[in-house]
Design a protein around this motif. Structure first.
Motif, PDB file in Angstrom:
ATOM      1  N   GLY A 284       0.807  -1.212   0.000  1.00  0.00           N
ATOM      2  CA  GLY A 284       0.000   0.000   0.000  1.00  0.00           C
ATOM      3  C   GLY A 284       0.839   1.259   0.000  1.00  0.00           C
ATOM      4  O   GLY A 284       0.398   2.303  -0.501  1.00  0.00           O
ATOM      5  N   ALA A 285       2.072   1.189   0.518  1.00  0.00           N
ATOM      6  CA  ALA A 285       2.920   2.376   0.621  1.00  0.00           C
ATOM      7  C   ALA A 285       3.212   3.008  -0.730  1.00  0.00           C
ATOM      8  O   ALA A 285       3.000   4.220  -0.904  1.00  0.00           O
ATOM      9  N   PRO A 286       3.702   2.271  -1.744  1.00  0.00           N
ATOM     10  CA  PRO A 286       3.964   2.925  -3.027  1.00  0.00           C
ATOM     11  C   PRO A 286       2.702   3.462  -3.703  1.00  0.00           C
ATOM     12  O   PRO A 286       2.735   4.497  -4.373  1.00  0.00           O
ATOM     13  N   VAL A 287       1.583   2.759  -3.509  1.00  0.00           N
ATOM     14  CA  VAL A 287       0.331   3.224  -4.095  1.00  0.00           C
ATOM     15  C   VAL A 287      -0.122   4.515  -3.412  1.00  0.00           C
ATOM     16  O   VAL A 287      -0.557   5.473  -4.071  1.00  0.00           O
ATOM     17  N   ALA A 288       0.002   4.567  -2.089  1.00  0.00           N
ATOM     18  CA  ALA A 288      -0.411   5.764  -1.345  1.00  0.00           C
ATOM     19  C   ALA A 288       0.489   6.955  -1.660  1.00  0.00           C
ATOM     20  O   ALA A 288       0.028   8.098  -1.643  1.00  0.00           O
ATOM     21  N   ARG A 289       1.766   6.704  -1.933  1.00  0.00           N
ATOM     22  CA  ARG A 289       2.660   7.809  -2.305  1.00  0.00           C
ATOM     23  C   ARG A 289       2.245   8.399  -3.647  1.00  0.00           C
ATOM     24  O   ARG A 289       2.352   9.609  -3.862  1.00  0.00           O
ATOM     25  N   LEU A 290       1.802   7.552  -4.545  1.00  0.00           N
ATOM     26  CA  LEU A 290       1.338   8.044  -5.841  1.00  0.00           C
ATOM     27  C   LEU A 290       0.025   8.795  -5.702  1.00  0.00           C
ATOM     28  O   LEU A 290      -0.169   9.845  -6.329  1.00  0.00           O
ATOM     29  N   LEU A 291      -0.874   8.263  -4.870  1.00  0.00           N
ATOM     30  CA  LEU A 291      -2.192   8.869  -4.670  1.00  0.00           C
ATOM     31  C   LEU A 291      -2.190   9.591  -3.330  1.00  0.00           C
ATOM     32  O   LEU A 291      -2.900   9.202  -2.409  1.00  0.00           O
TER      33      LEU A 291
END
Length: 221
Positions: free
Chosen positions: A85-92
């Motif tokens: 979830g961390a890389p996805v949350a950084r993008l969004l």
């Protein structure tokens, strides 16, 4: 003459450098399971049963994501939600984009449960766990790994290889019952598959609408 200023104290790096939402989701899982264990029915009334859809009962599609089958199951999903979830949350992560992250997580879980229902119509077996939602994050993150902040094309060789590897592991673990925390329960690998597919497809438009991707166009001099 001017006296030199004393050296500034070195800044400490954060022990956990992860976005807030994946941390919150991961931290909520053991807390919710602690309460689940203390319910009279161990939370089974909130599980998802495919047969409930024919009865017009749709709540289990959402509440089943709040339940787990044991502490090992909790730990596995919490680690997965945090790591992928961390890389996805950084993008969004800007403006209204965090709402898109939450929507991706919830919708992945719902699609995973519905996909399981397509494979097992009329089943009365209770389905619990956030694994479908976590696999949605895994699918989304698969198109970010190696992209340097950009979403890789769906048929990029790295994305294809990683997807095949994930689904092979999912199928083997599901059919052999090797997942931690299974404790004799059937592993809903079909739900993982549908969650993964939803995540890997949804991250493209979500990144286009809400993402903060770097501008890699050449600069004119």
């Amino acid at each position: 003459m001017q006296e030199p200023s004393p050296p500034s104290a070195p800044q400490r790096e954060k022990i956990l450098n992860a976005p807030f939402l994946p941390v919150l989701i991961a931290a909520s899982m053991p807390v919710l399971y602690w309460f689940q264990e203390r319910l009279p029915d161990q939370g089974l009334s909130m599980a998802f049963r495919v047969a409930d859809l024919a009865r017009g009962q749709w709540g289990g599609l959402f509440t089943s994501m709040l339940l787990h089958g044991g502490w090992a199951h909790v730990a596995m999903n919490a680690v997965g939600a945090l790591a992928f979830g961390a890389p996805v949350a950084r993008l969004l992560g800007k403006g209204l984009a965090p709402l898109a992250f939450v929507a991706l997580y919830i919708c992945s879980g719902v699609v995973a449960a519905l996909g399981y229902g397509l494979c097992h119509p009329g089943s009365e077996a209770p389905l619990v766990g956030a694994s479908g939602a976590v696999f949605g994050l895994i699918g989304a993150a698969t198109r970010l790994l190696g992209g340097h902040g950009r979403v890789l094309p769906l048929f990029h060789p790295g994305v294809v290889r990683a997807s095949i590897a994930w689904m092979a592991v999912n199928l083997i673990a599901g059919l052999a019952g090797l997942a931690p925390g299974a404790e004799g329960a059937r592993i809903a690998w079909e739900a993982h598959l549908f969650g993964f597919i939803f995540g890997i497809l949804a991250i493209g438009p979500l990144a286009h609408w809400f993402g903060s991707q770097p501008d890699l166009r050449p600069t004119e001099v």
